[in-house]
Write a protein that holds these residues in place. Structure first.
Motif, PDB file in Angstrom:
ATOM      1  N   ARG A 134     -26.342  16.607 -11.734  1.00 13.17           N
ATOM      2  CA  ARG A 134     -25.094  16.122 -11.184  1.00 13.17           C
ATOM      3  C   ARG A 134     -24.840  16.778  -9.840  1.00 13.17           C
ATOM      4  NH1 ARG A 134     -21.025  16.018 -16.247  1.00 13.17           N
ATOM      5  NH2 ARG A 134     -19.579  15.428 -14.654  1.00 13.17           N
ATOM      6  N   GLU A 135     -24.459  15.980  -8.930  1.00 11.63           N
ATOM      7  CA  GLU A 135     -24.169  16.464  -7.585  1.00 11.63           C
ATOM      8  C   GLU A 135     -22.671  16.715  -7.430  1.00 11.63           C
ATOM      9  OE1 GLU A 135     -24.582  14.870  -3.016  1.00 11.63           O
ATOM     10  OE2 GLU A 135     -25.667  13.882  -4.606  1.00 11.63           O
ATOM     11  N   ASP A 136     -22.321  17.869  -6.873  1.00  8.79           N
ATOM     12  CA  ASP A 136     -20.923  18.191  -6.628  1.00  8.79           C
ATOM     13  C   ASP A 136     -20.506  17.558  -5.304  1.00  8.79           C
ATOM     14  OD1 ASP A 136     -18.408  19.199  -6.326  1.00  8.79           O
ATOM     15  OD2 ASP A 136     -19.013  21.305  -6.244  1.00  8.79           O
ATOM     16  N   LEU A 137     -19.561  16.658  -5.362  1.00  7.31           N
ATOM     17  CA  LEU A 137     -19.109  15.962  -4.164  1.00  7.31           C
ATOM     18  C   LEU A 137     -17.914  16.646  -3.515  1.00  7.31           C
ATOM     19  CD1 LEU A 137     -19.416  12.290  -5.432  1.00  7.31           C
ATOM     20  CD2 LEU A 137     -21.050  13.604  -4.069  1.00  7.31           C
ATOM     21  N   GLY A 138     -17.488  17.756  -4.064  1.00 12.56           N
ATOM     22  CA  GLY A 138     -16.356  18.478  -3.500  1.00 12.56           C
ATOM     23  C   GLY A 138     -15.043  17.860  -3.927  1.00 12.56           C
ATOM     24  N   VAL A 139     -14.031  18.099  -3.137  1.00 15.34           N
ATOM     25  CA  VAL A 139     -12.689  17.615  -3.449  1.00 15.34           C
ATOM     26  C   VAL A 139     -12.358  16.457  -2.526  1.00 15.34           C
ATOM     27  CG1 VAL A 139     -10.241  18.214  -3.498  1.00 15.34           C
ATOM     28  CG2 VAL A 139     -11.959  19.888  -4.214  1.00 15.34           C
ATOM     29  N   LEU A 140     -11.883  15.393  -3.106  1.00 16.62           N
ATOM     30  CA  LEU A 140     -11.455  14.231  -2.329  1.00 16.62           C
ATOM     31  C   LEU A 140      -9.937  14.177  -2.383  1.00 16.62           C
ATOM     32  CD1 LEU A 140     -12.072  11.597  -0.818  1.00 16.62           C
ATOM     33  CD2 LEU A 140     -12.194  10.476  -3.032  1.00 16.62           C
ATOM     34  N   ALA A 141      -9.296  14.354  -1.264  1.00 18.60           N
ATOM     35  CA  ALA A 141      -7.834  14.316  -1.193  1.00 18.60           C
ATOM     36  C   ALA A 141      -7.391  12.928  -0.769  1.00 18.60           C
ATOM     37  CB  ALA A 141      -7.323  15.354  -0.204  1.00 18.60           C
ATOM     38  N   LEU A 142      -6.623  12.296  -1.600  1.00 20.95           N
ATOM     39  CA  LEU A 142      -6.114  10.960  -1.299  1.00 20.95           C
ATOM     40  C   LEU A 142      -4.695  11.062  -0.757  1.00 20.95           C
ATOM     41  CD1 LEU A 142      -7.304   9.000  -4.458  1.00 20.95           C
ATOM     42  CD2 LEU A 142      -8.359   9.077  -2.208  1.00 20.95           C
ATOM     43  N   GLU A 143      -4.469  10.458   0.386  1.00 16.50           N
ATOM     44  CA  GLU A 143      -3.121  10.418   0.937  1.00 16.50           C
ATOM     45  C   GLU A 143      -2.355   9.283   0.276  1.00 16.50           C
ATOM     46  OE1 GLU A 143      -2.859  10.148   5.149  1.00 16.50           O
ATOM     47  OE2 GLU A 143      -4.402  11.657   5.473  1.00 16.50           O
ATOM     48  N   PRO A 144      -1.065   9.512   0.054  1.00 15.33           N
ATOM     49  CA  PRO A 144      -0.282   8.399  -0.491  1.00 15.33           C
ATOM     50  C   PRO A 144      -0.239   7.265   0.519  1.00 15.33           C
ATOM     51  CG  PRO A 144       1.152  10.210   0.145  1.00 15.33           C
ATOM     52  CD  PRO A 144      -0.266  10.677   0.317  1.00 15.33           C
ATOM     53  N   GLY A 145      -0.252   6.066   0.027  1.00 15.56           N
ATOM     54  CA  GLY A 145      -0.194   4.915   0.922  1.00 15.56           C
ATOM     55  C   GLY A 145       1.212   4.684   1.436  1.00 15.56           C
ATOM     56  N   SER A 146       1.313   3.795   2.373  1.00 16.92           N
ATOM     57  CA  SER A 146       2.603   3.423   2.948  1.00 16.92           C
ATOM     58  C   SER A 146       3.239   2.326   2.108  1.00 16.92           C
ATOM     59  CB  SER A 146       2.399   2.930   4.379  1.00 16.92           C
ATOM     60  OG  SER A 146       1.819   3.937   5.164  1.00 16.92           O
ATOM     61  N   VAL A 147       4.509   2.080   2.361  1.00 17.62           N
ATOM     62  CA  VAL A 147       5.239   1.003   1.697  1.00 17.62           C
ATOM     63  C   VAL A 147       5.680   0.024   2.781  1.00 17.62           C
ATOM     64  CG1 VAL A 147       7.267   0.382   0.333  1.00 17.62           C
ATOM     65  CG2 VAL A 147       6.051   2.517  -0.147  1.00 17.62           C
ATOM     66  N   LEU A 148       5.355  -1.232   2.578  1.00 19.28           N
ATOM     67  CA  LEU A 148       5.729  -2.273   3.528  1.00 19.28           C
ATOM     68  C   LEU A 148       6.575  -3.306   2.798  1.00 19.28           C
ATOM     69  CD1 LEU A 148       5.446  -3.422   6.387  1.00 19.28           C
ATOM     70  CD2 LEU A 148       3.365  -4.569   5.612  1.00 19.28           C
ATOM     71  N   ARG A 149       7.798  -3.459   3.281  1.00 15.97           N
ATOM     72  CA  ARG A 149       8.708  -4.464   2.735  1.00 15.97           C
ATOM     73  C   ARG A 149       8.836  -5.589   3.765  1.00 15.97           C
ATOM     74  NH1 ARG A 149      10.792   0.467   1.694  1.00 15.97           N
ATOM     75  NH2 ARG A 149      11.154   0.970  -0.480  1.00 15.97           N
ATOM     76  N   VAL A 150       8.666  -6.809   3.295  1.00 18.65           N
ATOM     77  CA  VAL A 150       8.742  -7.973   4.170  1.00 18.65           C
ATOM     78  C   VAL A 150       9.862  -8.866   3.660  1.00 18.65           C
ATOM     79  CG1 VAL A 150       7.503 -10.015   4.987  1.00 18.65           C
ATOM     80  CG2 VAL A 150       6.280  -7.870   4.652  1.00 18.65           C
ATOM     81  N   ARG A 151      10.682  -9.351   4.572  1.00 23.16           N
ATOM     82  CA  ARG A 151      11.729 -10.316   4.229  1.00 23.16           C
ATOM     83  C   ARG A 151      11.541 -11.518   5.130  1.00 23.16           C
ATOM     84  NH1 ARG A 151      18.101 -10.185   4.905  1.00 23.16           N
ATOM     85  NH2 ARG A 151      18.604 -11.758   3.356  1.00 23.16           N
ATOM     86  N   VAL A 152      11.256 -12.665   4.546  1.00 24.05           N
ATOM     87  CA  VAL A 152      11.006 -13.891   5.304  1.00 24.05           C
ATOM     88  C   VAL A 152      12.298 -14.706   5.354  1.00 24.05           C
ATOM     89  CG1 VAL A 152       9.624 -15.996   5.440  1.00 24.05           C
ATOM     90  CG2 VAL A 152       8.587 -13.872   4.598  1.00 24.05           C
ATOM     91  N   LEU A 153      12.686 -15.031   6.583  1.00 22.25           N
ATOM     92  CA  LEU A 153      13.916 -15.794   6.820  1.00 22.25           C
ATOM     93  C   LEU A 153      13.594 -17.066   7.592  1.00 22.25           C
ATOM     94  CD1 LEU A 153      16.097 -12.805   8.079  1.00 22.25           C
ATOM     95  CD2 LEU A 153      16.016 -13.729   5.762  1.00 22.25           C
ATOM     96  N   ASP A 154      14.383 -18.108   7.365  1.00 25.31           N
ATOM     97  CA  ASP A 154      14.190 -19.339   8.128  1.00 25.31           C
ATOM     98  C   ASP A 154      14.953 -19.247   9.458  1.00 25.31           C
ATOM     99  OD1 ASP A 154      16.872 -19.936   7.604  1.00 25.31           O
ATOM    100  OD2 ASP A 154      16.423 -21.500   6.133  1.00 25.31           O
TER     101      ASP A 154
END
Length: 93
Positions: free
Chosen positions: A1-21
């Motif tokens: 088994r190969e040690d790949l170290g530590v992978l740090a995941l950043e939290p993703g962003s939040v995108l809110r879209v409001r569609v208007l006519d």
């Protein structure tokens, strides 16, 4: 088994879209798609349609340059570009 170290995941962003006519009324069931800077569609859950109040929320959006494609029933598609920072929360109308 190969040690790949530590992978740090950043939290993703939040995108809110409001569609208007044109009269600033919410558009339910509008098609909204999200693409990365290379033009690859991002599938972040849901059906890509706005709710009754014209909104759609994506969580876990990767930071960087994005394109949002909107298609209202009976209208041609239009696009908007946005740049998101890591962990940013943004609302677009």
């Amino acid at each position: 088994r190969e040690d790949l170290g530590v992978l740090a995941l950043e939290p993703g962003s939040v995108l809110r879209v409001r569609v208007l006519d044109a009269d600033r009324r919410p558009v339910p069931r509008a098609s909204v798609q999200l693409f990365d800077a290379r033009g690859r569609r991002l599938l972040l859950g849901g059906d890509g349609r706005t709710r009754r109040d014209g909104t759609l929320v994506w969580r876990g959006v990767p930071p960087g340059e994005l394109r949002i494609r909107f298609r209202l029933p009976g209208k041609p598609a239009s696009e908007r570009r946005v740049e998101l920072a890591p962990s940013e929360e943004r609302t677009l109308e």
